[in-house]
Design a protein around this motif. Structure first.
Motif, mmCIF file in Angstrom:
data_model
loop_
_atom_site.group_PDB
_atom_site.id
_atom_site.type_symbol
_atom_site.label_atom_id
_atom_site.label_comp_id
_atom_site.label_asym_id
_atom_site.label_seq_id
_atom_site.Cartn_x
_atom_site.Cartn_y
_atom_site.Cartn_z
ATOM 1 N N THR A 111 0.748 -1.271 -0.064
ATOM 2 C CA THR A 111 -0.074 0.038 -0.161
ATOM 3 C C THR A 111 0.809 1.195 0.027
ATOM 4 N N SER A 112 0.334 2.519 -0.114
ATOM 5 C CA SER A 112 1.135 3.503 -0.204
ATOM 6 C C SER A 112 1.520 4.007 1.342
ATOM 7 N N ASP A 113 1.057 3.143 2.305
ATOM 8 C CA ASP A 113 1.585 3.266 3.492
ATOM 9 C C ASP A 113 2.530 2.265 3.996
ATOM 10 N N GLY A 114 2.931 1.471 3.091
ATOM 11 C CA GLY A 114 3.736 0.385 3.275
ATOM 12 C C GLY A 114 3.052 -0.942 3.343
ATOM 13 N N PHE A 115 3.825 -2.215 3.717
ATOM 14 C CA PHE A 115 3.118 -3.365 3.633
ATOM 15 C C PHE A 115 2.310 -3.692 4.918
ATOM 16 N N VAL A 116 1.075 -4.105 4.466
ATOM 17 C CA VAL A 116 0.118 -4.253 5.587
ATOM 18 C C VAL A 116 -0.133 -5.806 5.682
ATOM 19 N N GLU A 117 -0.248 -6.565 6.582
ATOM 20 C CA GLU A 117 -0.725 -7.784 6.525
ATOM 21 C C GLU A 117 -2.259 -7.826 6.750
ATOM 22 N N ARG A 118 -2.821 -8.767 5.590
ATOM 23 C CA ARG A 118 -4.245 -8.877 5.640
ATOM 24 C C ARG A 118 -4.850 -10.283 6.152
ATOM 25 N N GLU A 119 -5.998 -10.167 6.524
ATOM 26 C CA GLU A 119 -6.664 -11.573 6.643
ATOM 27 C C GLU A 119 -6.957 -12.252 5.709
ATOM 28 N N SER A 120 -6.184 -13.362 5.528
ATOM 29 C CA SER A 120 -6.469 -14.037 4.049
ATOM 30 C C SER A 120 -7.180 -15.359 4.025
ATOM 31 N N GLY A 121 -7.616 -15.855 5.165
ATOM 32 C CA GLY A 121 -8.218 -17.017 5.057
ATOM 33 C C GLY A 121 -7.310 -18.584 4.930
ATOM 34 N N ILE A 122 -6.094 -18.093 4.922
ATOM 35 C CA ILE A 122 -5.033 -19.396 4.924
ATOM 36 C C ILE A 122 -5.066 -19.926 6.092
ATOM 37 N N ASP A 123 -5.004 -21.226 6.384
ATOM 38 C CA ASP A 123 -5.043 -22.059 7.555
ATOM 39 C C ASP A 123 -3.959 -21.470 8.481
ATOM 40 N N PRO A 124 -4.224 -20.828 9.681
ATOM 41 C CA PRO A 124 -2.910 -20.504 10.464
ATOM 42 C C PRO A 124 -2.053 -21.647 10.954
ATOM 43 N N GLY A 125 -2.454 -22.743 10.875
ATOM 44 C CA GLY A 125 -1.891 -23.914 11.434
ATOM 45 C C GLY A 125 -1.203 -24.710 10.446
ATOM 46 N N ILE A 126 -1.032 -24.417 9.179
ATOM 47 C CA ILE A 126 -0.604 -25.146 8.047
ATOM 48 C C ILE A 126 1.027 -25.002 8.300
ATOM 49 N N GLY A 127 1.806 -26.196 8.221
ATOM 50 C CA GLY A 127 3.229 -26.130 8.469
ATOM 51 C C GLY A 127 3.851 -25.785 6.826
ATOM 52 N N GLY A 128 3.668 -24.756 6.600
ATOM 53 C CA GLY A 128 3.940 -24.416 5.320
ATOM 54 C C GLY A 128 5.585 -24.418 4.664
ATOM 55 N N ARG A 129 5.668 -24.781 3.544
ATOM 56 C CA ARG A 129 6.996 -24.804 3.056
ATOM 57 C C ARG A 129 7.212 -23.861 1.751
ATOM 58 N N SER A 130 7.551 -24.258 0.534
ATOM 59 C CA SER A 130 7.555 -23.362 -0.736
ATOM 60 C C SER A 130 6.063 -23.144 -0.892
ATOM 61 N N VAL A 131 6.133 -22.004 -1.795
ATOM 62 C CA VAL A 131 4.922 -21.454 -2.232
ATOM 63 C C VAL A 131 4.785 -21.517 -3.605
ATOM 64 N N GLY A 132 3.511 -22.019 -4.238
ATOM 65 C CA GLY A 132 3.445 -22.074 -5.632
ATOM 66 C C GLY A 132 2.512 -21.015 -6.184
ATOM 67 N N VAL A 133 2.648 -20.233 -7.049
ATOM 68 C CA VAL A 133 1.728 -19.092 -7.642
ATOM 69 C C VAL A 133 1.365 -19.247 -9.047
ATOM 70 N N LEU A 134 0.172 -19.714 -9.140
ATOM 71 C CA LEU A 134 -0.406 -19.585 -10.602
ATOM 72 C C LEU A 134 -1.887 -19.385 -10.645
#
Length: 505
Positions: free
Chosen positions: A134-157
């Motif tokens: 944003t114009s005020d910098g980077f702001v975290e958004r409520e995304s709906g992604i499971d907060p408990g996921i043991g995330g590794r690499s990310v794919g974007v498509l």
């Protein structure tokens, strides 16, 4: 044209110079167990900026090295022609960051950030997060992604072809969970569509690669770890059984990790290289190669088929881990080299297997000198940070006692071309085919083929650019195929420049 630079002189062998201190990164990245990095132009000035993620949940004393008082949070840094400065006001978060991508998630033309966090059962640190630019910098958004996921690499498509970038977040095999597909519903809201997309609920992995592997115009997905391949349908995925087999393991923590896709033999079909995170290389003396799979799919839209040519391509076993891999033309000779996060030169340089051309259609790679050190880096994504037409790389270090290293490319360069594409997904998924001038569409004149992708290898994000070495060629034809849009042919494009198709840089 965005900018240009004449080919650089340099060493005959592939070589890099340590520019860490001069770049400002040595001090900025102290107190880190580095585990992720992503390049991307967050401020739109045409220069690559940098996000570095860290595992920051160990005991405080673990990080008290090289002047650090304790763990550092993830860092965002602005680039300025080879130097970097911390972005003030970036959210200070401490977690187990294990993947990242800098991409346009809301279609507003600027690049946002995804940081994947490897949350454990101990519930340490922050969860996977999405940040809006944003114009005020980077702001975290409520995304709906499971907060408990043991995330590794990310794919974007854009798996459902709706003009918004979706996310695939890998989960490793150690918690018994599964990787997830998240559909971008707009407004930084993501819906878990794992089941609806046809993606199985039992997929684990450390790295992934995206690209159109059967030339049907749809993005496919390879998951390294479980070594499972999923063909895109336009609305989801269907699994391709047995495309890449299991690897022999030698110990309990031997994992297949990073993956990258590009055309390594100039036949117009994207090939696959896969790295490894085999602890047995360090604990038992195993020597394990990264592996190369040539794409032998028979027809456009047909069943994706690979052939393992690792041995015949000259890719020897490595005495240490090589979690990250890329197919990138380091010397700009027109053939993509295999960049790994293993070390060569007795632990001082990244191990790059140089592409020496074809033998009966099989790429031949020379072995880097000085293999044998246990040194490796978690990831080492490439970017041209000083805009000289050569790819540099950041080697991300796990041990807080050692710095992550900014390696500047000192190799003598052939001609080159960098291509970005302006569209609603920031060019992600756009395929670029390069031919000798006057030979667009003629396979015999093909120089290279790759897609613009947001992530590559292991835990890494890359610039939204297709980079090509051209060797002695000074003028080329381009065939640019954006996802779901009309194919564009550009004739007589001059070498040694960065161009943007459909935009104004």
């Amino acid at each position: 044209m965005c900018w240009s630079a004449v080919p650089s002189s340099g060493t005959e062998s592939i070589s890099f110079a340590d520019n860490t201190a001069a770049s400002g990164l040595e001090q900025a990245l102290t107190g880190m167990r580095g585990h992720a990095a992503a390049w991307g132009d967050i401020d739109g000035d045409g220069i690559a900026d940098l996000f570095v993620g860290t595992f920051a949940t160990a005991r405080t004393e673990v990080y008290q090295e090289r002047g650090a008082s304790g763990p550092a949070p993830d860092r965002l840094l602005l680039g300025a022609s080879g130097t970097f400065e911390l972005v003030e006001g970036f959210p200070e978060q401490f977690g187990r960051t294990s993947g990242a991508a800098i991409v346009d998630l809301d279609g507003d033309g600027d690049l946002d950030l995804v940081a994947s966090r490897n949350v454990t059962d101990r519930d340490e640190g922050v969860a996977t997060a999405v940040f809006e630019n944003t114009s005020d910098g980077f702001v975290e958004r409520e995304s709906g992604i499971d907060p408990g996921i043991g995330g590794r690499s990310v794919g974007v498509l854009d798996y459902d072809s709706d003009g918004l970038l979706d996310l695939v977040i890998l989960e490793d095999r150690y918690r018994g969970g599964s990787s997830r597909v998240y559909r971008n519903a707009g407004g930084f809201e993501f819906e878990d569509t794992t089941d609806a997309s046809g993606f199985p609920g039992d997929v684990h992995g450390l790295g992934l690669a995206t690209g159109d592997l059967n030339n049907d115009g749809l993005a496919d997905l390879f998951v390294a770890g479980s070594n499972r391949l999923f063909a895109g349908t336009g609305q989801g995925f269907t699994e391709v059984a047995g495309a890449v087999g299991e690897w022999e393991t030698f110990g309990p923590e031997d994992d297949v990790s990073g993956a990258a896709i590009a055309d390594v033999n100039r036949d117009g079909w994207l090939d696959l290289v896969v790295g490894h995170h085999f602890n047995s290389t360090l604990s038992r003396g195993s020597k394990v190669p990264i592996r190369l799979y040539l794409n032998e799919t028979a027809d456009a839209g047909g069943t994706i088929t690979f052939r393992d040519v690792t041995e015949s391509a000259g890719l020897v076993g490595l005495p240490t881990k090589a979690p990250h891999v890329e197919l990138a033309d380091i010397d700009n000779d027109g053939w993509p080299d295999v960049v790994t996060s293993a070390s060569a030169a007795d632990g001082l340089l990244p191990a790059v297997f140089r592409h020496m051309g074809l033998d009966n259609g099989i790429p031949q790679f020379s072995t880097p000198e000085g293999l044998g050190s246990a040194q490796y880096w978690v990831t080492s994504p490439t970017a041209d940070i000083d805009r000289d037409g050569r790819l540099d790389l950041l080697a991300v270090e796990w041990e807080p006692s050692l710095p992550s290293i900014m390696f500047m490319n000192e190799t003598a360069s052939g001609h080159w071309l960098r291509v970005s594409a302006a569209n609603s997904v920031g060019g992600v998924g756009t395929r670029v085919d390069v031919y000798e001038a006057g030979m667009a569409g003629d396979e015999t004149g093909m120089i290279g083929s790759r897609e613009i992708t947001a992530t590559v290898g292991y835990t890494a994000g890359v610039e939204l650019v297709a980079h090509f070495g051209l060797g002695d060629v000074t003028e080329v034809d381009l065939v640019v195929s954006p996802p779901g849009r009309e194919v564009l042919t550009l004739d007589g494009v001059a070498a040694d420049q960065k161009i943007e198709v459909g935009g104004d840089c």
